[in-house]
Write a protein that holds these residues in place. Structure first.
Motif: not given
Length: 238
Positions: A30, A67, A120, A161, A191-192, A194-198, A237
């Motif tokens: 990815t 990151d 993260r 995070d 895949e997700g 960096m966008t999932e909720r912490q 989020p």
């Protein structure tokens, strides 16, 4: 995006070894660049004797560039393997990961702020227990409570995070079909990532804590569990 994948397992030809291969491959597919620290194969010295040693500075540089930090390990005695604990002890030094002063107040930044803010942190954890035993009301405790020292006391404390643990249970009984599902689940998770909720831990602010760093009585009244230190019963989020 750049990830640092740190893993601690004595045997490369193991479930953990396969998870490491799948995880790094999934990130690479990815578009991530991935740096890997294999604590056993690299012979990392976990003993903290002196601060600021050359190998520690090297690992700090690698962590600084990331990151995303992925920490992968088998759950041993409700904690991380000793070599991984030693890596944290030595690499997460004062002045680097914590005890970093706030430029406005001069006070140390912590709990949502700190030297590792902006990163993260994901744990990939294998356990011999069945899933229910590491869930709510399970005899081993919910996995987020079991890993409280790592998720809250290390990741959140230093400003990262923390993400909910990626837990693989019944690790000693994985057959081919189960392994295929485990691999697919890990790929989807990454895949997700960096966008999932912490995990929505409370920041150390006067809104939540008094001068003794205890929750105000008006915050999560009646809740004496670790869940009181989350801002809600669900995740928010990051």
């Amino acid at each position: 995006m750049h990830a640092l994948w740190v893993w601690a397992h004595p045997h490369a030809a193991s479930l953990n070894g396969r998870l490491r291969e799948v995880g790094i491959s999934a990130l690479d597919a990815t578009g991530w660049s991935v740096d890997e620290i294999d604590l056993y194969r690299e012979g990392f010295n976990p003993l903290l004797v002196e601060r600021g040693e050359a190998d520690v500075r090297h690992h700090q540089d690698r962590l600084s560039r990331a990151d995303l930090l992925v920490v992968q390990f088998p759950l041993w005695w409700y904690s991380v393997p000793a070599v991984l604990k030693g890596w944290i002890d030595r690499v997460f030094e004062s002045g680097f990961a914590f005890d970093v002063p706030d430029p406005e107040t001069g006070k140390p930044l912590k709990y949502g702020k700190g030297g590792l803010a902006g990163k993260r942190a994901l744990t990939v954890v294998t356990a011999g227990d069945r899933a229910a035993t590491l869930g709510p009301r399970g005899i081993s405790g919910d996995i987020e409570d079991v890993l409280w020292p790592l998720l809250h006391g290390t990741f959140w404390y230093t400003g990262m995070d923390p993400l909910r643990p990626h837990l693989i249970t019944t690790a000693d009984e994985v057959d081919a079909s189960t392994m295929a599902q485990i691999e697919a689940d890990l790929r989807v998770r990454l895949e997700g990532v960096m966008t999932e909720r912490q995990i929505d831990y409370r920041p150390m602010t006067e809104e939540h804590y008094d001068h003794t760093i205890r929750l105000h009585d008006s915050v999560a009244p009646g809740d004496e569990a670790l869940s009181a230190h989350r801002q809600s019963g669900s995740e928010t989020p990051g």
